[in-house]
Design a protein around this motif. Structure first.
Motif, mmCIF file in Angstrom:
data_model
loop_
_atom_site.group_PDB
_atom_site.id
_atom_site.type_symbol
_atom_site.label_atom_id
_atom_site.label_comp_id
_atom_site.label_asym_id
_atom_site.label_seq_id
_atom_site.Cartn_x
_atom_site.Cartn_y
_atom_site.Cartn_z
ATOM 1 N N MET A 190 0.837 -1.183 0.000
ATOM 2 C CA MET A 190 0.000 0.000 0.000
ATOM 3 C C MET A 190 0.881 1.244 0.000
ATOM 4 O O MET A 190 1.680 1.451 0.910
ATOM 5 N N ALA A 191 0.755 2.062 -1.019
ATOM 6 C CA ALA A 191 1.501 3.310 -1.085
ATOM 7 C C ALA A 191 0.821 4.353 -0.203
ATOM 8 O O ALA A 191 -0.400 4.476 -0.203
ATOM 9 N N THR A 192 1.623 5.056 0.551
ATOM 10 C CA THR A 192 1.060 6.089 1.428
ATOM 11 C C THR A 192 1.775 7.401 1.203
ATOM 12 O O THR A 192 2.936 7.443 0.813
ATOM 13 N N SER A 193 1.080 8.452 1.482
ATOM 14 C CA SER A 193 1.690 9.774 1.429
ATOM 15 C C SER A 193 2.056 10.177 2.854
ATOM 16 O O SER A 193 1.948 9.396 3.789
ATOM 17 N N ASN A 194 2.443 11.385 2.997
ATOM 18 C CA ASN A 194 2.777 11.886 4.321
ATOM 19 C C ASN A 194 1.557 11.921 5.224
ATOM 20 O O ASN A 194 0.441 12.190 4.773
ATOM 21 N N ALA A 195 1.792 11.686 6.498
ATOM 22 C CA ALA A 195 0.767 11.935 7.503
ATOM 23 C C ALA A 195 0.771 13.437 7.758
ATOM 24 O O ALA A 195 1.820 14.092 7.690
ATOM 25 N N ILE A 196 -0.384 13.970 8.032
ATOM 26 C CA ILE A 196 -0.509 15.392 8.340
ATOM 27 C C ILE A 196 -1.146 15.509 9.711
ATOM 28 O O ILE A 196 -2.294 15.109 9.911
ATOM 29 N N ILE A 197 -0.383 16.037 10.646
ATOM 30 C CA ILE A 197 -0.889 16.297 11.996
ATOM 31 C C ILE A 197 -1.304 17.757 12.046
ATOM 32 O O ILE A 197 -0.553 18.642 11.629
ATOM 33 N N LYS A 198 -2.490 18.006 12.588
ATOM 34 C CA LYS A 198 -2.963 19.381 12.780
ATOM 35 C C LYS A 198 -3.320 19.579 14.249
ATOM 36 O O LYS A 198 -4.144 18.855 14.786
ATOM 37 N N ILE A 199 -2.675 20.534 14.861
ATOM 38 C CA ILE A 199 -3.006 20.958 16.219
ATOM 39 C C ILE A 199 -3.774 22.256 16.034
ATOM 40 O O ILE A 199 -3.216 23.252 15.560
ATOM 41 N N THR A 200 -5.046 22.232 16.380
ATOM 42 C CA THR A 200 -5.953 23.311 16.008
ATOM 43 C C THR A 200 -6.413 24.117 17.214
ATOM 44 O O THR A 200 -6.893 23.555 18.201
ATOM 45 N N ASN A 201 -6.267 25.420 17.107
ATOM 46 C CA ASN A 201 -6.765 26.379 18.103
ATOM 47 C C ASN A 201 -6.282 26.100 19.517
ATOM 48 O O ASN A 201 -7.070 26.057 20.462
ATOM 49 N N LEU A 202 -4.981 25.934 19.658
ATOM 50 C CA LEU A 202 -4.370 25.803 20.970
ATOM 51 C C LEU A 202 -4.369 27.193 21.613
ATOM 52 O O LEU A 202 -3.680 28.098 21.142
ATOM 53 N N ARG A 203 -5.156 27.357 22.648
ATOM 54 C CA ARG A 203 -5.344 28.674 23.273
ATOM 55 C C ARG A 203 -4.450 28.798 24.499
ATOM 56 O O ARG A 203 -4.599 28.060 25.464
ATOM 57 N N LEU A 204 -3.527 29.755 24.418
ATOM 58 C CA LEU A 204 -2.567 29.978 25.502
ATOM 59 C C LEU A 204 -2.520 31.454 25.849
ATOM 60 O O LEU A 204 -3.075 32.296 25.144
ATOM 61 N N ARG A 205 -1.830 31.749 26.938
ATOM 62 C CA ARG A 205 -1.630 33.137 27.363
ATOM 63 C C ARG A 205 -0.131 33.380 27.511
ATOM 64 O O ARG A 205 0.590 32.528 28.014
ATOM 65 N N THR A 206 0.301 34.561 27.075
ATOM 66 C CA THR A 206 1.714 34.919 27.159
ATOM 67 C C THR A 206 1.851 36.431 27.160
ATOM 68 O O THR A 206 0.879 37.159 26.936
ATOM 69 N N PHE A 207 3.056 36.894 27.406
ATOM 70 C CA PHE A 207 3.362 38.310 27.259
ATOM 71 C C PHE A 207 3.815 38.514 25.827
ATOM 72 O O PHE A 207 4.828 37.950 25.404
ATOM 73 N N ILE A 208 3.047 39.293 25.063
ATOM 74 C CA ILE A 208 3.352 39.516 23.653
ATOM 75 C C ILE A 208 3.071 40.960 23.296
ATOM 76 O O ILE A 208 1.970 41.457 23.532
ATOM 77 N N GLY A 209 4.068 41.652 22.792
ATOM 78 C CA GLY A 209 3.899 43.034 22.368
ATOM 79 C C GLY A 209 4.976 43.918 22.955
ATOM 80 O O GLY A 209 5.701 43.530 23.867
ATOM 81 N N PHE A 210 5.060 45.127 22.428
ATOM 82 C CA PHE A 210 6.100 46.046 22.889
ATOM 83 C C PHE A 210 5.540 47.270 23.590
ATOM 84 O O PHE A 210 6.296 48.044 24.167
ATOM 85 N N ASN A 211 4.230 47.455 23.571
ATOM 86 C CA ASN A 211 3.634 48.556 24.340
ATOM 87 C C ASN A 211 3.685 48.230 25.828
ATOM 88 O O ASN A 211 3.690 47.061 26.221
#
Length: 121
Positions: free
Chosen positions: A1-22
């Motif tokens: 059986m010929a296969t192509s690449n597996a595609i993993i999708k991690i969708t809408n991982l919601r996190l909090r961080t310090f982002i920005g320069f203001n």
């Protein structure tokens, strides 16, 4: 059986961080929404049904969470590049794409997002 690449999708991982320069962005954590797509050859995992032959997306996700939540970033570009680096570290990864949304970054927009891609050379 010929296969192509597996595609993993991690969708809408919601996190909090310090982002920005203001000033207010550097003092208060903000929400970010992360989407990751990873392509890798999965022929052995399919044939053998062996965990060791599959890419461990849980390990990747834990590394992303730790990096994002413990980090401080001036630019969205830097945050996306760091997450892309984590997502493409495994030697099996042939392609990865990371998009990070910064909700409410602009007054009249739902979010601002930035995407970067990795291609194995």
């Amino acid at each position: 059986m010929a296969t192509s690449n597996a595609i993993i999708k991690i969708t809408n991982l919601r996190l909090r961080t310090f982002i920005g320069f203001n000033i207010e962005e550097r003092e208060k954590m903000q929400d970010v929404v992360i989407n990751i797509e990873i392509h890798y050859p999965a022929s052995n995992a399919i044939k053998e049904d062996n965990v060791d032959e599959a890419l461990n997306y849980k390990k990747i996700t834990k590394a992303v969470i730790q990096h994002v939540e413990e980090g401080r970033f001036l630019l969205l570009e830097k945050l996306v590049a760091d997450v892309l680096d984590i997502s493409s570290q495994h030697p099996w990864v042939q392609y990865a794409r990371v998009t990070i949304d910064k909700p409410h970054a602009l007054r009249f927009a739902d979010s601002v997002s930035l995407s970067l891609e990795y291609h194995q050379t």
